[in-house]
Design a protein around this motif. Structure first.
Motif, PDB file in Angstrom:
ATOM      1  N   ALA A  40      -7.171   8.982  38.878  1.00  0.00           N
ATOM      2  CA  ALA A  40      -6.604   9.717  37.726  1.00  0.00           C
ATOM      3  C   ALA A  40      -5.631  10.843  38.230  1.00  0.00           C
ATOM      4  CB  ALA A  40      -7.767  10.459  36.925  1.00  0.00           C
ATOM      5  N   VAL A  41      -5.705  11.101  39.361  1.00  0.00           N
ATOM      6  CA  VAL A  41      -4.814  12.118  39.681  1.00  0.00           C
ATOM      7  C   VAL A  41      -3.548  11.764  40.224  1.00  0.00           C
ATOM      8  CG1 VAL A  41      -4.678  13.946  41.627  1.00  0.00           C
ATOM      9  CG2 VAL A  41      -6.804  13.413  40.644  1.00  0.00           C
ATOM     10  N   LYS A  42      -2.351  12.313  39.966  1.00  0.00           N
ATOM     11  CA  LYS A  42      -0.935  11.913  40.023  1.00  0.00           C
ATOM     12  C   LYS A  42      -0.601  12.592  41.264  1.00  0.00           C
ATOM     13  CE  LYS A  42       0.037  10.220  35.471  1.00  0.00           C
ATOM     14  NZ  LYS A  42       0.620  10.353  34.186  1.00  0.00           N
ATOM     15  N   ASP A  43      -0.989  14.091  41.600  1.00  0.00           N
ATOM     16  CA  ASP A  43      -0.742  15.024  42.435  1.00  0.00           C
ATOM     17  C   ASP A  43      -0.874  14.419  43.757  1.00  0.00           C
ATOM     18  OD1 ASP A  43      -1.344  17.377  44.267  1.00  0.00           O
ATOM     19  OD2 ASP A  43       0.703  17.969  43.041  1.00  0.00           O
ATOM     20  N   GLU A  44      -0.184  14.015  44.696  1.00  0.00           N
ATOM     21  CA  GLU A  44      -0.339  13.475  45.975  1.00  0.00           C
ATOM     22  C   GLU A  44      -1.005  14.419  47.011  1.00  0.00           C
ATOM     23  OE1 GLU A  44      -1.184  10.727  48.680  1.00  0.00           O
ATOM     24  OE2 GLU A  44       0.025  10.455  46.682  1.00  0.00           O
ATOM     25  N   SER A  45      -0.629  15.754  46.937  1.00  0.00           N
ATOM     26  CA  SER A  45      -1.714  16.728  47.659  1.00  0.00           C
ATOM     27  C   SER A  45      -3.056  16.510  47.370  1.00  0.00           C
ATOM     28  CB  SER A  45      -1.118  18.076  47.827  1.00  0.00           C
ATOM     29  OG  SER A  45      -1.261  18.473  46.328  1.00  0.00           O
ATOM     30  N   LYS A  46      -3.140  16.549  45.902  1.00  0.00           N
ATOM     31  CA  LYS A  46      -4.804  16.580  45.529  1.00  0.00           C
ATOM     32  C   LYS A  46      -5.287  15.143  45.688  1.00  0.00           C
ATOM     33  CE  LYS A  46      -7.613  18.573  41.825  1.00  0.00           C
ATOM     34  NZ  LYS A  46      -7.690  19.308  40.824  1.00  0.00           N
ATOM     35  N   ARG A  47      -4.546  14.050  45.781  1.00  0.00           N
ATOM     36  CA  ARG A  47      -5.149  12.681  46.203  1.00  0.00           C
ATOM     37  C   ARG A  47      -5.687  12.811  47.689  1.00  0.00           C
ATOM     38  NH1 ARG A  47      -4.167   8.386  42.768  1.00  0.00           N
ATOM     39  NH2 ARG A  47      -4.030   6.989  44.735  1.00  0.00           N
ATOM     40  N   GLY A  48      -4.844  13.671  48.435  1.00  0.00           N
ATOM     41  CA  GLY A  48      -5.106  13.463  49.946  1.00  0.00           C
ATOM     42  C   GLY A  48      -6.280  14.412  49.977  1.00  0.00           C
ATOM     43  N   HIS A  49      -6.541  15.412  49.320  1.00  0.00           N
ATOM     44  CA  HIS A  49      -7.890  16.188  49.240  1.00  0.00           C
ATOM     45  C   HIS A  49      -8.958  15.359  49.054  1.00  0.00           C
ATOM     46  CE1 HIS A  49     -10.490  19.606  48.673  1.00  0.00           C
ATOM     47  NE2 HIS A  49     -10.741  18.966  47.572  1.00  0.00           N
ATOM     48  N   TYR A  50      -8.763  14.516  47.824  1.00  0.00           N
ATOM     49  CA  TYR A  50     -10.078  13.651  47.490  1.00  0.00           C
ATOM     50  C   TYR A  50     -10.175  12.667  48.773  1.00  0.00           C
ATOM     51  CZ  TYR A  50     -10.282  15.023  42.684  1.00  0.00           C
ATOM     52  OH  TYR A  50     -10.863  15.623  41.516  1.00  0.00           O
ATOM     53  N   ARG A  51      -9.235  12.189  49.341  1.00  0.00           N
ATOM     54  CA  ARG A  51      -9.454  11.007  50.346  1.00  0.00           C
ATOM     55  C   ARG A  51     -10.167  11.472  51.504  1.00  0.00           C
ATOM     56  NH1 ARG A  51      -4.323   9.205  48.976  1.00  0.00           N
ATOM     57  NH2 ARG A  51      -2.932  10.655  50.367  1.00  0.00           N
ATOM     58  N   GLU A  52      -9.814  13.009  51.846  1.00  0.00           N
ATOM     59  CA  GLU A  52     -10.454  13.715  53.139  1.00  0.00           C
ATOM     60  C   GLU A  52     -11.801  13.744  52.591  1.00  0.00           C
ATOM     61  OE1 GLU A  52     -10.418  17.880  55.277  1.00  0.00           O
ATOM     62  OE2 GLU A  52      -8.558  17.065  54.307  1.00  0.00           O
ATOM     63  N   LYS A  53     -12.316  14.268  51.341  1.00  0.00           N
ATOM     64  CA  LYS A  53     -13.566  14.375  51.016  1.00  0.00           C
ATOM     65  C   LYS A  53     -14.476  13.180  50.866  1.00  0.00           C
ATOM     66  CE  LYS A  53     -13.891  19.033  50.321  1.00  0.00           C
ATOM     67  NZ  LYS A  53     -14.822  19.720  50.953  1.00  0.00           N
ATOM     68  N   ILE A  54     -13.969  12.166  50.177  1.00  0.00           N
ATOM     69  CA  ILE A  54     -14.420  10.710  50.188  1.00  0.00           C
ATOM     70  C   ILE A  54     -14.914  10.326  51.735  1.00  0.00           C
ATOM     71  CG2 ILE A  54     -14.299   8.581  49.494  1.00  0.00           C
ATOM     72  CD1 ILE A  54     -12.418   9.605  47.375  1.00  0.00           C
ATOM     73  N   LYS A  55     -13.856  10.378  52.585  1.00  0.00           N
ATOM     74  CA  LYS A  55     -13.984   9.823  53.701  1.00  0.00           C
ATOM     75  C   LYS A  55     -15.309  10.614  54.662  1.00  0.00           C
ATOM     76  CE  LYS A  55     -11.889   9.115  58.421  1.00  0.00           C
ATOM     77  NZ  LYS A  55     -13.191   9.330  59.215  1.00  0.00           N
TER      78      LYS A  55
END
Length: 245
Positions: free
Chosen positions: A49-64
């Motif tokens: 649901a996030v469109k901001d790429e920096s926040k998407r990257g933050h999510y990816r890091e947490k998920i990993k």
């Protein structure tokens, strides 16, 4: 999902993952694994649901990070199961809540489960038979296909309602496609529950670890997650060879 749902999804993910870390740190690995998996899915949904790429990257890091830890736990559990060394302990404190049968047994119930053995000398009085009924209902609702439940317990000494209650329960389970194999013994003392997927759960007080509610219209009367408990210990083991009681 829309941006409007994002704060609620983030809040839910944080809550579930916080619980996962707490369970992980206390050595309750299977329960923590369930929470990690649920929390990771919530973060994945939020990321979409996030469109901001920096926040998407933050999510990816947490998920990993959480996925890596979940994989480590899974590998640890599988290794100790293979070695026959798996042992986990849960301490239920006096007056604690949140320990319904669903909460205690869910991590150890899988789709492969078809047969259960219950050895408990105290399924004699009415409230204890109700406990066993709740346990059976939990199995029927779970993601498994239980076909047989074996119960070994002690007979009621004063010729009360145990026999008639068990006969009714046996008939009701049969109507749901589950056979109840009931046996009595006057010499049993141990309390343990065995699943044919290899899990063994030993509760110090057996299934009768809930306190009597203050009244029929008191919170916790129907919902066992809200019912106060007696102090007891739950030990969980795994074996490749399920003993027939």
């Amino acid at each position: 999902m829309t941006q409007n749902h994002l704060p609620g999804m983030e809040s839910s993910a944080i809550s579930v993952l916080k619980r996962a870390v707490e369970l992980d740190q206390s050595g309750r690995f299977l329960e923590s694994l369930v929470c990690y998996q649920e929390g990771i899915q919530l973060l994945l949904d939020a990321q979409k649901a996030v469109k901001d790429e920096s926040k998407r990257g933050h999510y990816r890091e947490k998920i990993k990070g959480y996925m890596d830890r979940a994989e480590q736990i899974k590998a640890h559990v599988n290794k100790t199961k293979e070695e026959g060394k798996y042992h986990e302990q849960v301490r239920i404190e006096e007056d604690a809540t949140g320990y319904s049968y669903e909460a205690v047994f869910k991590p150890y119930i899988s789709g492969a489960l078809t047969e259960v053995w219950v050895e408990d000398p105290y399924i004699r009085h009415i409230h204890q038979v109700y406990n066993f009924l709740r346990f059976c209902e939990m199995l029927l609702k779970a993601s498994c296909k239980v076909k047989t439940i074996h119960l070994l317990t002690s007979p009621e000494e004063d010729g009360g309602q145990q026999a008639s209650c068990m006969a009714e329960l046996k008939q009701s389970l049969g109507a749901h496609g589950v056979a109840l194999d009931l046996r009595y013994s006057t010499s049993i003392h141990d309390r343990e529950i065995r699943f044919d997927n290899g899990w063994i759960v030993k509760i110090g007080r057996g299934l009768d670890y809930f306190k009597k509610p203050k009244g029929r219209f008191s919170i916790g009367y129907c919902d066992y997650d809200l019912r106060q408990c007696h102090k007891t210990t739950v030990d969980i083991f795994h074996t490749k060879h399920t003993k027939v009681l």
